[in-house]
Design a protein around this motif. Structure first.
Motif, short mmCIF file in Angstrom:
data_model
loop_
_atom_site.label_atom_id
_atom_site.label_comp_id
_atom_site.label_asym_id
_atom_site.label_seq_id
_atom_site.Cartn_x
_atom_site.Cartn_y
_atom_site.Cartn_z
N GLU A 67 -40.34 3.80 27.59
CA GLU A 67 -39.47 4.10 28.28
C GLU A 67 -37.82 3.49 27.49
O GLU A 67 -38.40 2.73 27.62
CB GLU A 67 -39.86 3.77 29.60
CG GLU A 67 -38.69 4.28 30.28
CD GLU A 67 -38.22 3.29 32.06
OE1 GLU A 67 -37.54 4.03 32.90
OE2 GLU A 67 -39.48 2.97 32.70
N ILE A 68 -36.86 4.19 27.75
CA ILE A 68 -35.83 4.16 26.93
C ILE A 68 -35.19 3.63 28.42
O ILE A 68 -35.34 4.00 29.24
CB ILE A 68 -35.22 5.22 25.81
CG1 ILE A 68 -36.26 5.92 25.38
CG2 ILE A 68 -33.34 4.76 26.28
CD1 ILE A 68 -35.42 7.15 24.86
N LYS A 69 -34.51 2.34 27.82
CA LYS A 69 -33.88 1.64 29.09
C LYS A 69 -32.45 1.27 28.56
O LYS A 69 -32.32 0.86 27.37
CB LYS A 69 -34.68 0.30 29.69
CG LYS A 69 -36.07 0.55 30.06
CD LYS A 69 -35.93 1.15 31.69
CE LYS A 69 -35.42 0.55 32.30
NZ LYS A 69 -35.02 1.53 33.74
N SER A 70 -31.71 0.75 29.63
CA SER A 70 -30.20 0.37 29.65
C SER A 70 -29.83 0.84 28.15
O SER A 70 -28.94 0.09 27.41
CB SER A 70 -30.65 -0.90 29.02
OG SER A 70 -31.45 -1.78 30.13
N MET A 71 -29.26 2.28 28.37
CA MET A 71 -28.79 2.54 27.45
C MET A 71 -27.47 3.06 27.39
O MET A 71 -26.31 2.76 28.40
CB MET A 71 -29.16 4.11 26.69
CG MET A 71 -29.91 4.41 26.22
SD MET A 71 -30.50 4.42 24.21
CE MET A 71 -29.41 5.87 24.10
N LYS A 72 -26.02 1.75 26.76
CA LYS A 72 -24.73 1.64 27.03
C LYS A 72 -23.64 1.54 25.79
O LYS A 72 -23.76 0.83 25.52
CB LYS A 72 -24.94 0.59 28.34
CG LYS A 72 -23.72 0.47 28.12
CD LYS A 72 -23.10 1.70 29.64
CE LYS A 72 -21.03 1.05 29.76
NZ LYS A 72 -20.72 2.23 30.56
N THR A 73 -22.59 2.36 25.64
CA THR A 73 -22.15 2.24 24.85
C THR A 73 -20.85 2.28 25.31
O THR A 73 -20.03 2.12 26.57
CB THR A 73 -21.27 3.66 24.10
OG1 THR A 73 -22.45 4.32 23.55
CG2 THR A 73 -20.55 3.63 23.01
N ASP A 74 -20.21 0.82 24.77
CA ASP A 74 -18.80 0.22 24.78
C ASP A 74 -17.82 1.69 25.24
O ASP A 74 -18.00 2.37 24.41
CB ASP A 74 -18.08 -0.91 24.55
CG ASP A 74 -17.19 -1.59 24.91
OD1 ASP A 74 -15.81 -0.55 25.02
OD2 ASP A 74 -17.03 -2.96 24.93
N PHE A 75 -16.90 1.71 26.08
CA PHE A 75 -16.24 2.28 26.53
C PHE A 75 -15.54 2.62 25.45
O PHE A 75 -14.85 3.94 25.04
CB PHE A 75 -14.91 2.24 27.54
CG PHE A 75 -15.73 2.12 29.28
CD1 PHE A 75 -16.20 3.75 29.42
CD2 PHE A 75 -15.48 1.49 29.70
CE1 PHE A 75 -16.51 3.25 30.67
CE2 PHE A 75 -16.25 1.66 31.24
CZ PHE A 75 -16.69 2.23 31.40
N ILE A 76 -14.50 1.76 24.30
CA ILE A 76 -13.54 2.33 23.12
C ILE A 76 -15.04 2.89 22.40
O ILE A 76 -13.83 2.88 21.31
CB ILE A 76 -13.21 0.56 22.67
CG1 ILE A 76 -14.03 -0.97 22.29
CG2 ILE A 76 -12.02 0.33 23.68
CD1 ILE A 76 -13.54 -2.10 21.77
N PHE A 77 -15.52 2.40 22.21
CA PHE A 77 -16.52 3.19 21.17
C PHE A 77 -17.22 4.04 21.68
O PHE A 77 -17.99 4.87 20.86
CB PHE A 77 -17.84 2.13 21.11
CG PHE A 77 -17.26 0.98 19.44
CD1 PHE A 77 -16.70 1.03 18.05
CD2 PHE A 77 -17.02 -0.87 20.69
CE1 PHE A 77 -16.00 -0.26 18.28
CE2 PHE A 77 -15.99 -1.17 19.79
CZ PHE A 77 -15.98 -1.13 19.02
N LEU A 78 -17.02 4.98 22.32
CA LEU A 78 -17.54 5.83 23.31
C LEU A 78 -17.09 7.51 22.10
O LEU A 78 -15.78 7.57 21.34
CB LEU A 78 -17.38 7.08 24.50
CG LEU A 78 -17.81 6.05 25.65
CD1 LEU A 78 -17.33 6.72 26.39
CD2 LEU A 78 -19.28 6.04 25.67
N ARG A 79 -18.20 7.86 21.77
CA ARG A 79 -18.24 9.42 20.84
C ARG A 79 -18.03 9.18 19.49
O ARG A 79 -17.25 9.43 18.36
CB ARG A 79 -16.58 10.05 20.74
CG ARG A 79 -17.44 10.48 22.89
CD ARG A 79 -17.40 11.83 23.32
NE ARG A 79 -17.10 12.40 24.70
CZ ARG A 79 -17.84 11.14 25.59
NH1 ARG A 79 -18.28 10.54 25.69
NH2 ARG A 79 -17.80 11.22 26.69
#
Length: 153
Positions: free
Chosen positions: A74-86
């Motif tokens: 199961e994939i968990k805790s996928m998060k990108t810091d706001f300043i690095f989005l896209r």
């Protein structure tokens, strides 16, 4: 811009801050009983492998793979810091997690994510990588705030 993805032991304060931000975001968009993000203690479980992504040495995101059975992750805790989005951070993490799942010879990987608009970019990414909608798995139950996805490996 090069993204480096490496295993992480969650000892760095910046990763703890990112995880706390992740939990705050989840609670902003879903009621408490519908938030399934793991906290730090849940992520140091031996069944969980955790990665951080960095750009120029700065923490940009994180993701984890939890073993549910010997053939299912199961994939968990996928998060990108706001300043690095896209900027490709989530893509790099997802590719690393899929690679690990294949190395472990899992037959499938699944995930749960939110159903509201803020989760649309994540849903689009998962679909690009061949994840298809499925029903609840493991300990999850039907929930209007959750979407479930599966990828055959």
């Amino acid at each position: 811009m090069e993204i480096s993805v490496q295993k992480d032991d969650l000892s760095d304060g910046s990763i703890i801050n990112l995880l706390e931000l992740h939990l705050q975001e989840m609670h902003k968009h879903s009621p408490p009983g519908s938030v399934h993000a793991l906290d730090r203690e849940g992520l140091v479980d031996p069944a969980v492998s955790f990665w951080s992504a960095k750009i120029n040495g700065i923490l940009a995101g994180c993701g984890a793979l939890k073993e549910i059975t010997p053939t299912l992750g199961e994939i968990k805790s996928m998060k990108t810091d706001f300043i690095f989005l896209r900027k490709g951070v989530a893509r790099a993490l997802l590719e690393r997690i899929i690679t690990e799942a294949k190395l472990r010879q899992y037959q499938q990987i699944k995930l749960e994510t939110g159903s509201s608009d803020p989760f649309a970019p994540a849903v689009a990414l998962y679909r690009q990588y061949g994840f298809q909608s499925c029903g609840p798995f493991s300990n999850y139950k039907e929930d209007p705030y959750s979407l479930f996805f599966c990828k055959q490996l």
